[in-house]
Motif scaffolding. Structure first.
Motif, PDB file in Angstrom:
ATOM      1  N   HIS A  18       4.368  -7.071 -15.200  1.00 45.28           N
ATOM      2  CA  HIS A  18       3.651  -8.020 -14.356  1.00 45.28           C
ATOM      3  C   HIS A  18       4.547  -8.725 -13.350  1.00 45.28           C
ATOM      4  CE1 HIS A  18       0.776  -7.664 -17.769  1.00 45.28           C
ATOM      5  NE2 HIS A  18       0.004  -7.433 -16.734  1.00 45.28           N
ATOM      6  N   LYS A  19       5.711  -8.203 -13.146  1.00 43.80           N
ATOM      7  CA  LYS A  19       6.609  -8.786 -12.147  1.00 43.80           C
ATOM      8  C   LYS A  19       6.079  -8.437 -10.756  1.00 43.80           C
ATOM      9  CE  LYS A  19      11.214  -8.551 -10.310  1.00 43.80           C
ATOM     10  NZ  LYS A  19      11.671  -7.506  -9.448  1.00 43.80           N
ATOM     11  N   ILE A  20       6.047  -9.422  -9.876  1.00 42.45           N
ATOM     12  CA  ILE A  20       5.607  -9.187  -8.504  1.00 42.45           C
ATOM     13  C   ILE A  20       6.827  -8.916  -7.639  1.00 42.45           C
ATOM     14  CG2 ILE A  20       4.489 -10.168  -6.494  1.00 42.45           C
ATOM     15  CD1 ILE A  20       2.846 -11.893  -8.298  1.00 42.45           C
ATOM     16  N   ASN A  21       6.779  -7.833  -6.894  1.00 44.22           N
ATOM     17  CA  ASN A  21       7.816  -7.527  -5.921  1.00 44.22           C
ATOM     18  C   ASN A  21       7.334  -7.998  -4.562  1.00 44.22           C
ATOM     19  OD1 ASN A  21       9.707  -5.984  -7.619  1.00 44.22           O
ATOM     20  ND2 ASN A  21       7.919  -4.692  -7.894  1.00 44.22           N
ATOM     21  N   LEU A  22       8.197  -8.630  -3.826  1.00 41.34           N
ATOM     22  CA  LEU A  22       7.841  -9.212  -2.532  1.00 41.34           C
ATOM     23  C   LEU A  22       8.831  -8.746  -1.478  1.00 41.34           C
ATOM     24  CD1 LEU A  22       6.523 -11.306  -0.598  1.00 41.34           C
ATOM     25  CD2 LEU A  22       7.993 -13.023  -1.661  1.00 41.34           C
ATOM     26  N   PHE A  23       8.304  -8.161  -0.410  1.00 34.70           N
ATOM     27  CA  PHE A  23       9.122  -7.758   0.729  1.00 34.70           C
ATOM     28  C   PHE A  23       8.524  -8.369   1.990  1.00 34.70           C
ATOM     29  CE2 PHE A  23       9.888  -4.439  -2.356  1.00 34.70           C
ATOM     30  CZ  PHE A  23      11.269  -4.403  -2.341  1.00 34.70           C
ATOM     31  N   ALA A  24       9.395  -8.809   2.885  1.00 34.00           N
ATOM     32  CA  ALA A  24       8.926  -9.408   4.131  1.00 34.00           C
ATOM     33  C   ALA A  24       9.885  -9.049   5.252  1.00 34.00           C
ATOM     34  CB  ALA A  24       8.827 -10.923   3.985  1.00 34.00           C
ATOM     35  N   TYR A  25       9.323  -8.864   6.426  1.00 33.59           N
ATOM     36  CA  TYR A  25      10.119  -8.686   7.635  1.00 33.59           C
ATOM     37  C   TYR A  25       9.302  -9.191   8.808  1.00 33.59           C
ATOM     38  CZ  TYR A  25       7.324  -4.539   8.732  1.00 33.59           C
ATOM     39  OH  TYR A  25       6.289  -3.694   9.032  1.00 33.59           O
ATOM     40  N   LYS A  39       4.871   0.411  -8.102  1.00 36.66           N
ATOM     41  CA  LYS A  39       4.682   1.197  -6.875  1.00 36.66           C
ATOM     42  C   LYS A  39       3.223   1.606  -6.679  1.00 36.66           C
ATOM     43  CE  LYS A  39       8.927   1.701  -5.359  1.00 36.66           C
ATOM     44  NZ  LYS A  39       9.367   1.270  -4.068  1.00 36.66           N
ATOM     45  N   SER A  40       2.488   1.830  -7.765  1.00 36.32           N
ATOM     46  CA  SER A  40       1.102   2.276  -7.639  1.00 36.32           C
ATOM     47  C   SER A  40       0.093   1.157  -7.837  1.00 36.32           C
ATOM     48  CB  SER A  40       0.828   3.398  -8.645  1.00 36.32           C
ATOM     49  OG  SER A  40       1.005   2.912  -9.961  1.00 36.32           O
ATOM     50  N   SER A  41       0.558  -0.084  -8.005  1.00 34.52           N
ATOM     51  CA  SER A  41      -0.342  -1.204  -8.240  1.00 34.52           C
ATOM     52  C   SER A  41      -0.062  -2.336  -7.245  1.00 34.52           C
ATOM     53  CB  SER A  41      -0.170  -1.705  -9.673  1.00 34.52           C
ATOM     54  OG  SER A  41      -1.013  -2.801  -9.901  1.00 34.52           O
TER      55      SER A  41
END
Length: 140
Positions: A18-25, A39-41
């Motif tokens: 249940h860890k949320i990965n966050l990417f921003a640019y 990757k699939s969720s």
């Protein structure tokens, strides 16, 4: 010992699920955010909040069904928080790489007036020299 190893493997596996990965640019004054659990969720319809240095909310919006969202840059530096509910949250500090809307207003234009005037002076000088050469009487 084997039991402890297997038990810890099960516990840590469920924690990372249940860890949320966050990417921003950012690009051209727009901030792009992508978040997902695996990757699939993707993190669907999650609330994205942008907070200033005093933790005052600058902007809030939601991700789409692919876990993506975009918005105009509210300032040059802020925190991004993605909330997925039930305590699942990811946060990062973000420093914008492109210009904000206010900074864009103060940027010099692509064609400054002094360069345009210099171009006109060069053209007038060139045709003036051509006129002087053509006008010069021949001595024969």
């Amino acid at each position: 010992m084997l039991r402890i190893g297997l038990l810890s493997l099960l516990v840590f596996t469920s924690v990372w699920a249940h860890k949320i990965n966050l990417f921003a640019y950012d690009e051209a004054g727009l901030l792009y955010v992508q978040s997902y659990f695996t990757k699939s969720s993707p993190c669907k319809q999650c609330v994205v909040k942008l907070l200033d240095a005093n933790q005052k909310e600058l902007l809030a919006f939601k991700t789409d069904d692919e876990g993506k969202a975009s918005a105009k840059l509210p300032s040059a530096e802020f925190d991004i928080i993605v909330e997925a509910g039930m305590g699942h949250q990811a946060q990062t500090h973000y420093v914008a790489q492109s210009h904000t809307k206010e900074e864009t207003k103060t940027l010099p234009s692509d064609m400054p007036l002094d360069k345009m005037l210099l171009g006109l002076v060069i053209i007038v000088f060139f045709f003036g020299v051509l006129y002087w050469i053509k006008r010069k009487p021949s001595h024969t």
